[in-house]
Design a protein around this motif. Structure first.
Motif, PDB file in Angstrom:
ATOM      1  N   VAL A 166       0.847  -1.196   0.000  1.00 38.88           N
ATOM      2  CA  VAL A 166       0.000   0.000   0.000  1.00 38.88           C
ATOM      3  C   VAL A 166       0.882   1.245   0.000  1.00 38.88           C
ATOM      4  CG1 VAL A 166      -1.619   1.367   1.376  1.00 38.88           C
ATOM      5  CG2 VAL A 166      -2.012  -1.079   1.083  1.00 38.88           C
ATOM      6  N   VAL A 167       1.906   1.230   0.840  1.00 39.28           N
ATOM      7  CA  VAL A 167       2.839   2.364   0.902  1.00 39.28           C
ATOM      8  C   VAL A 167       3.536   2.544  -0.442  1.00 39.28           C
ATOM      9  CG1 VAL A 167       4.921   3.235   2.027  1.00 39.28           C
ATOM     10  CG2 VAL A 167       3.163   2.090   3.383  1.00 39.28           C
ATOM     11  N   ARG A 168       3.920   1.424  -1.047  1.00 43.10           N
ATOM     12  CA  ARG A 168       4.557   1.497  -2.370  1.00 43.10           C
ATOM     13  C   ARG A 168       3.640   2.197  -3.378  1.00 43.10           C
ATOM     14  NH1 ARG A 168       7.647  -2.424  -6.239  1.00 43.10           N
ATOM     15  NH2 ARG A 168       6.520  -2.062  -8.188  1.00 43.10           N
ATOM     16  N   GLY A 169       2.344   1.824  -3.380  1.00 45.13           N
ATOM     17  CA  GLY A 169       1.398   2.454  -4.286  1.00 45.13           C
ATOM     18  C   GLY A 169       1.257   3.935  -4.026  1.00 45.13           C
ATOM     19  N   VAL A 170       1.248   4.332  -2.751  1.00 42.15           N
ATOM     20  CA  VAL A 170       1.160   5.750  -2.397  1.00 42.15           C
ATOM     21  C   VAL A 170       2.360   6.505  -2.961  1.00 42.15           C
ATOM     22  CG1 VAL A 170       1.240   7.383  -0.480  1.00 42.15           C
ATOM     23  CG2 VAL A 170      -0.270   5.384  -0.361  1.00 42.15           C
ATOM     24  N   TRP A 171       3.538   5.904  -2.841  1.00 36.76           N
ATOM     25  CA  TRP A 171       4.748   6.565  -3.346  1.00 36.76           C
ATOM     26  C   TRP A 171       4.707   6.704  -4.865  1.00 36.76           C
ATOM     27  CZ3 TRP A 171       5.458   7.122   1.543  1.00 36.76           C
ATOM     28  CH2 TRP A 171       6.534   7.855   2.023  1.00 36.76           C
ATOM     29  N   GLU A 172       4.151   5.700  -5.534  1.00 37.21           N
ATOM     30  CA  GLU A 172       4.056   5.784  -6.993  1.00 37.21           C
ATOM     31  C   GLU A 172       3.087   6.882  -7.409  1.00 37.21           C
ATOM     32  OE1 GLU A 172       5.176   1.079  -7.671  1.00 37.21           O
ATOM     33  OE2 GLU A 172       3.088   1.742  -7.762  1.00 37.21           O
ATOM     34  N   ILE A 173       2.004   7.041  -6.657  1.00 41.38           N
ATOM     35  CA  ILE A 173       1.077   8.141  -6.938  1.00 41.38           C
ATOM     36  C   ILE A 173       1.766   9.483  -6.714  1.00 41.38           C
ATOM     37  CG2 ILE A 173      -1.041   9.271  -6.156  1.00 41.38           C
ATOM     38  CD1 ILE A 173      -2.159   6.472  -5.559  1.00 41.38           C
ATOM     39  N   GLY A 195      24.243   4.048 -20.384  1.00 36.37           N
ATOM     40  CA  GLY A 195      24.858   3.902 -19.065  1.00 36.37           C
ATOM     41  C   GLY A 195      24.832   5.147 -18.216  1.00 36.37           C
ATOM     42  N   VAL A 196      24.113   6.183 -18.647  1.00 37.44           N
ATOM     43  CA  VAL A 196      24.055   7.455 -17.911  1.00 37.44           C
ATOM     44  C   VAL A 196      22.875   7.429 -16.951  1.00 37.44           C
ATOM     45  CG1 VAL A 196      23.787   9.952 -18.090  1.00 37.44           C
ATOM     46  CG2 VAL A 196      25.122   8.696 -19.802  1.00 37.44           C
ATOM     47  N   HIS A 197      23.120   7.723 -15.669  1.00 35.00           N
ATOM     48  CA  HIS A 197      22.085   7.827 -14.636  1.00 35.00           C
ATOM     49  C   HIS A 197      22.216   9.205 -14.000  1.00 35.00           C
ATOM     50  CE1 HIS A 197      20.833   3.477 -14.200  1.00 35.00           C
ATOM     51  NE2 HIS A 197      21.906   3.388 -14.976  1.00 35.00           N
ATOM     52  N   ARG A 198      21.144   9.960 -14.051  1.00 37.54           N
ATOM     53  CA  ARG A 198      21.193  11.271 -13.395  1.00 37.54           C
ATOM     54  C   ARG A 198      21.005  11.112 -11.894  1.00 37.54           C
ATOM     55  NH1 ARG A 198      16.328  12.401 -11.478  1.00 37.54           N
ATOM     56  NH2 ARG A 198      14.414  11.889 -12.639  1.00 37.54           N
ATOM     57  N   PRO A 199      21.425  12.097 -11.087  1.00 33.52           N
ATOM     58  CA  PRO A 199      21.178  12.036  -9.638  1.00 33.52           C
ATOM     59  C   PRO A 199      19.676  12.018  -9.349  1.00 33.52           C
ATOM     60  CG  PRO A 199      22.826  13.706 -10.165  1.00 33.52           C
ATOM     61  CD  PRO A 199      22.234  13.271 -11.473  1.00 33.52           C
ATOM     62  N   LEU A 200      19.275  11.258  -8.350  1.00 29.59           N
ATOM     63  CA  LEU A 200      17.863  11.158  -7.976  1.00 29.59           C
ATOM     64  C   LEU A 200      17.479  12.311  -7.070  1.00 29.59           C
ATOM     65  CD1 LEU A 200      17.632   7.328  -7.129  1.00 29.59           C
ATOM     66  CD2 LEU A 200      17.046   8.462  -9.288  1.00 29.59           C
ATOM     67  N   ASN A 201      16.213  12.759  -7.176  1.00 29.75           N
ATOM     68  CA  ASN A 201      15.731  13.734  -6.200  1.00 29.75           C
ATOM     69  C   ASN A 201      15.284  13.003  -4.929  1.00 29.75           C
ATOM     70  OD1 ASN A 201      13.022  12.805  -6.574  1.00 29.75           O
ATOM     71  ND2 ASN A 201      12.781  14.170  -8.348  1.00 29.75           N
ATOM     72  N   ALA A 202      14.867  13.748  -3.924  1.00 26.47           N
ATOM     73  CA  ALA A 202      14.562  13.141  -2.625  1.00 26.47           C
ATOM     74  C   ALA A 202      13.415  12.145  -2.708  1.00 26.47           C
ATOM     75  CB  ALA A 202      14.242  14.243  -1.605  1.00 26.47           C
ATOM     76  N   LEU A 203      12.376  12.463  -3.483  1.00 29.02           N
ATOM     77  CA  LEU A 203      11.224  11.571  -3.586  1.00 29.02           C
ATOM     78  C   LEU A 203      11.614  10.273  -4.292  1.00 29.02           C
ATOM     79  CD1 LEU A 203       8.227  11.108  -3.104  1.00 29.02           C
ATOM     80  CD2 LEU A 203       7.756  12.308  -5.258  1.00 29.02           C
ATOM     81  N   GLU A 204      12.389  10.393  -5.360  1.00 31.50           N
ATOM     82  CA  GLU A 204      12.839   9.196  -6.078  1.00 31.50           C
ATOM     83  C   GLU A 204      13.745   8.344  -5.200  1.00 31.50           C
ATOM     84  OE1 GLU A 204      12.914  11.137 -10.596  1.00 31.50           O
ATOM     85  OE2 GLU A 204      14.686  11.206  -9.284  1.00 31.50           O
ATOM     86  N   ASP A 205      14.590   8.989  -4.455  1.00 32.65           N
ATOM     87  CA  ASP A 205      15.508   8.262  -3.588  1.00 32.65           C
ATOM     88  C   ASP A 205      14.727   7.500  -2.509  1.00 32.65           C
ATOM     89  OD1 ASP A 205      18.213   7.611  -3.087  1.00 32.65           O
ATOM     90  OD2 ASP A 205      18.210   8.928  -1.343  1.00 32.65           O
ATOM     91  N   SER A 206      13.692   8.135  -1.956  1.00 35.27           N
ATOM     92  CA  SER A 206      12.907   7.466  -0.911  1.00 35.27           C
ATOM     93  C   SER A 206      12.135   6.277  -1.474  1.00 35.27           C
ATOM     94  CB  SER A 206      11.945   8.458  -0.256  1.00 35.27           C
ATOM     95  OG  SER A 206      10.975   8.935  -1.181  1.00 35.27           O
TER      96      SER A 206
END
Length: 236
Positions: free
Chosen positions: A33-40, A58-69
């Motif tokens: 459920v928490v996972r679904g909330v984060w996806e929303i 092979g390029v990955h940009r830095p993640l923002n805080a929401l993506e990192d969480s």
């Protein structure tokens, strides 16, 4: 005082095992459920101007805080799934052994299917449900299968089939990118997993209950909370 003694007739304690299996299923459902909330939340936030996390070559940009969480939430879902597997299969072994002892019948499926039935392609579409149904029939002959069994299995199949490509192939960063382009299929998968977890917990409780009831009719001294006890000397 009553002194616990071992189960006769090859029967094994199942009350605690059933509680752990049902609890692990419900905990996993909560995590999803928490996972679904984060996806929303990710979908509502929208893709950053810098583009998706995986940008090719092979390029990955830095993640923002929401993506990192979301990485932590997704990892928690994996841990929850592992706990479910451990406790559910441990419980299933016990009730399967008890069903064999109570009925005197050889189980329909060989023991290795308790493990392999979940991961062998094609047969994993029906064997795990078949094992649970076989145990129920052997434990409570003549009784109808609980409705939760079919609900659990249908939702499990929906989750498994819709999850292919989201969970088993894609990295977490690729799942994040999917939330930006179309979160709907991910939420369908999440809802199926949550529903399957809740229905699975009901299956565990129903089968544990009927097997304990059957034990009470078989064991000479009765069943006290899933443990057979014998009276102390001098107590009739």
């Amino acid at each position: 005082m009553d002194q616990p003694i071992a189960y006769p007739f090859g029967l094994r304690p199942i009350r605690l095992s059933g509680q752990l299996a049902a609890g692990a299923l419900l905990l996993a459902g909560l995590v999803w459920v928490v996972r679904g909330v984060w996806e929303i939340r990710l979908a509502l936030a929208g893709e950053p101007a810098s583009g998706p996390p995986v940008q090719g070559n092979g390029v990955h940009r830095p993640l923002n805080a929401l993506e990192d969480s979301y990485h932590f939430v997704n990892a928690a879902g994996s841990v929850g799934g592992l706990l479910c597997a451990v406790f559910f299969i441990g419980w299933l072994w016990r009730v399967r052994d008890n069903a064999k002892a109570l009925s005197g019948q050889v189980p329909k499926y060989a023991g290795f299917w308790v493990y392999a039935g979940w991961c062998v392609p094609i047969v994993n579409l029906w064997i795990p449900r078949g094992i649970v149904a076989d145990v129920f029939h052997a434990s409570a002959p003549g009784r109808k299968l609980p409705a939760s069994l079919n609900v659990w299995w249908v939702l499990w199949l929906i989750g498994m089939l819709s999850g292919v490509g989201f969970v088993y192939r894609d990295s977490t960063d690729e799942i994040i990118a999917r939330t930006y382009t179309g979160v709907g299929p991910l939420l369908v998968f999440d809802a199926a997993v949550v529903g399957s977890a809740v229905a699975g917990a009901l299956v565990v409780r129903a089968l544990t209950r009927v097997q304990l009831e059957r034990m009470r009719g078989v064991l000479p001294e009765g069943d006290k909370g899933g443990h057979v006890v014998a009276p102390s000397p001098g107590v009739s």
